[in-house]
Design an enzyme around this catalytic site. Structure first.
Site, PDB file in Angstrom:
ATOM      1  N   PHE A 147      10.796   2.857  -9.776  1.00 22.42           N
ATOM      2  CA  PHE A 147      10.469   1.907  -8.718  1.00 22.42           C
ATOM      3  C   PHE A 147       8.951   1.849  -8.617  1.00 22.42           C
ATOM      4  O   PHE A 147       8.317   2.802  -8.165  1.00 22.42           O
ATOM      5  CB  PHE A 147      11.065   2.299  -7.367  1.00 22.42           C
ATOM      6  CG  PHE A 147      10.749   1.275  -6.298  1.00 22.42           C
ATOM      7  CD1 PHE A 147      11.521   0.138  -6.177  1.00 22.42           C
ATOM      8  CD2 PHE A 147       9.666   1.435  -5.462  1.00 22.42           C
ATOM      9  CE1 PHE A 147      11.215  -0.832  -5.216  1.00 22.42           C
ATOM     10  CE2 PHE A 147       9.351   0.476  -4.505  1.00 22.42           C
ATOM     11  CZ  PHE A 147      10.131  -0.663  -4.382  1.00 22.42           C
ATOM     12  N   ASP A 232       2.171   7.073 -11.291  1.00 25.29           N
ATOM     13  CA  ASP A 232       2.362   6.347 -10.030  1.00 25.29           C
ATOM     14  C   ASP A 232       2.657   7.360  -8.935  1.00 25.29           C
ATOM     15  O   ASP A 232       3.781   7.828  -8.774  1.00 25.29           O
ATOM     16  CB  ASP A 232       3.515   5.355 -10.182  1.00 25.29           C
ATOM     17  CG  ASP A 232       3.754   4.531  -8.912  1.00 25.29           C
ATOM     18  OD1 ASP A 232       3.242   4.921  -7.840  1.00 25.29           O
ATOM     19  OD2 ASP A 232       4.463   3.519  -8.987  1.00 25.29           O
ATOM     20  N   LYS A 261       0.352   3.584   0.102  1.00 20.91           N
ATOM     21  CA  LYS A 261       1.098   4.076   1.257  1.00 20.91           C
ATOM     22  C   LYS A 261       0.251   4.955   2.166  1.00 20.91           C
ATOM     23  O   LYS A 261      -0.461   4.458   3.027  1.00 20.91           O
ATOM     24  CB  LYS A 261       2.385   4.760   0.808  1.00 20.91           C
ATOM     25  CG  LYS A 261       3.363   3.799   0.135  1.00 20.91           C
ATOM     26  CD  LYS A 261       4.738   4.377  -0.029  1.00 20.91           C
ATOM     27  CE  LYS A 261       5.665   3.442  -0.790  1.00 20.91           C
ATOM     28  NZ  LYS A 261       5.936   2.169  -0.114  1.00 20.91           N
TER      29      LYS A 261
END
Length: 406
Positions: A147, A232, A261
């Protein structure tokens, strides 16, 4: 006339969203109005312990005083210049973020997906200009179950059909291999490979932690093959796993690290591509950009986030409380939990399907005053703010035990 939000109930607000919001989310039926630390409160005043923390965007809890102060101070001075001009907050942000991550340079962006897209562009440009891959032949190796965002490029190399279906045609140039399988990755890498792009821990897939040695193996494979290792760390980074970056658990330094985030402190969207000078140095003026990337408000908040992490306090908290979380979940195995994976304050918990879907378990926990989120099947994710206390964590585990026994 539309009634003011503060005069409507949770049910009324949820119903009001239905005709005017695109239906791209299926939220739990809770309407949050206020929050502080690890706790949120709905419009009726009911309190809930937040055990999701905005998918790690709220690593430091809701409205952390240092981050709120940094934002308020900057709001009184300057919010946006665009990158057409310099601003007085960007240099310090880049200097300290590069030092925190052990890298040379920073490319500031806004969202995690933008960071991923930026890294793809950088990796391809590096492959053409430095590695010598023929024009438009560069490939990037990715992992099944990944993802990395929701853009058309990214969903094109997803293996989640819900994310992919109906959004093609997709961008070519990606090779998908099983996660945690070095042999398959090695077979996919060749002279056209610009980079290997993986999550050190796969979050959306259910907090999938690879076997010992996998990340070190990826690092060695990419070094031998002469391609980049892009990690990531948008969900796994910035303290979540008990280290600043999840790759540090294996002593690995990637060529490029993607952050987002938590970098915005739960206040503004902030992301960044951090990497070596050799890699990020391929970009020249006009080749990539973002009007809001590196804006003064984002840089001020991001610097305050880095300052919190520089002390090591939150990494230590995540490591220590992660042991409490792991031990508590271990006690629930065989009592409704069929398995789990955890690293620091992050866990994917597989519930016995006979007890309900992950969504059903999440709704039952909500009624207990605990907010979590399901992922695939009967799996739920736990990712509380790193500010959560041991008592709060044990209380959440107690609620999970009661829900599974009911």
């Amino acid at each position: 006339m539309t009634a003011p939000a503060d005069t409507r109930t949770s049910d009324e607000l949820i119903r009001a969203e239905e005709p005017v919001l695109a239906h791209n989310y299926h939220p739990l039926p809770v309407v949050v109005a206020r929050a502080e630390g690890a706790w949120v409160e709905d419009v009726e005043g009911r309190r809930y312990l937040d055990m999701l923390a905005g998918y790690s965007a709220l690593n430091f809890g809701h409205r952390h005083p240092a981050l709120i102060d940094a934002a308020r101070d900057q709001l009184d001075r300057l919010t946006l210049t665009s990158r057409a001009f310099h601003n007085d907050r960007l240099a310090e942000f880049a200097e300290r973020l590069a030092a925190l991550t052990g890298q040379d340079m920073v490319l500031p962006m806004n969202t995690g997906a933008e960071a991923v897209e930026s890294a793809i562009k950088v990796a391809r440009k590096w492959a053409y200009e430095v590695k010598g891959v023929p024009a438009d032949r560069a490939t990037i190796v990715v992992a099944a179950g990944n993802f990395h965002g929701r853009t058309t490029t990214v969903v094109g190399f997803s293996t989640d059909e819900t994310a992919r279906s109906g959004f093609g045609p997709f961008t070519p140039g990606f090779r998908i291999v099983p996660y945690d399988d070095l042999a398959a990755m090695e077979a996919a890498v060749d002279e056209t490979t610009a980079a290997v792009l993986i999550e050190p821990i796969q979050g959306e897939a259910g907090v999938i932690v690879p076997g010992d040695g996998y990340l070190a193996g990826v690092r060695e494979l990419t070094r031998r093959a002469g391609c980049l290792f892009v990690a990531d760390e948008i969900q796994s980074g910035l303290g979540r796993t008990g280290r600043t970056l999840a790759v540090e658990h294996e002593g690995v330094v990637p060529d490029v690290v993607l952050l987002g985030k938590a970098l915005g402190g739960g206040i503004v969207p902030v992301s960044a591509v951090v990497g070596s000078r050799e890699v990020l140095g391929v970009l020249r003026p006009g080749e990539h950009g973002s009007t809001f990337g590196g804006n003064p408000l984002a840089a001020a908040v991001g610097t305050a986030v880095v300052e919190l992490l520089e002390t090591g306090e939150f990494q230590r908290r995540a490591a220590g409380l992660g042991t409490v979380l792991r031990d508590g979940l271990t006690e629930l195995v065989g009592k409704g939990v069929v398995g789990f994976r955890s690293r620091g304050l992050w866990a994917g918990v597989d519930v016995d399907p006979a007890l309900g879907t992950g969504r059903a378990i999440s709704e039952r926990l909500m009624r207990e005053g605990i907010l979590v989120k399901d992922t695939h099947g009967s799996t739920i994710r736990l990712a509380p703010p790193l500010t959560v206390t041991e008592d709060e964590l044990r209380s959440a585990l107690g609620s999970l035990e009661r829900v599974l026994a009911s």
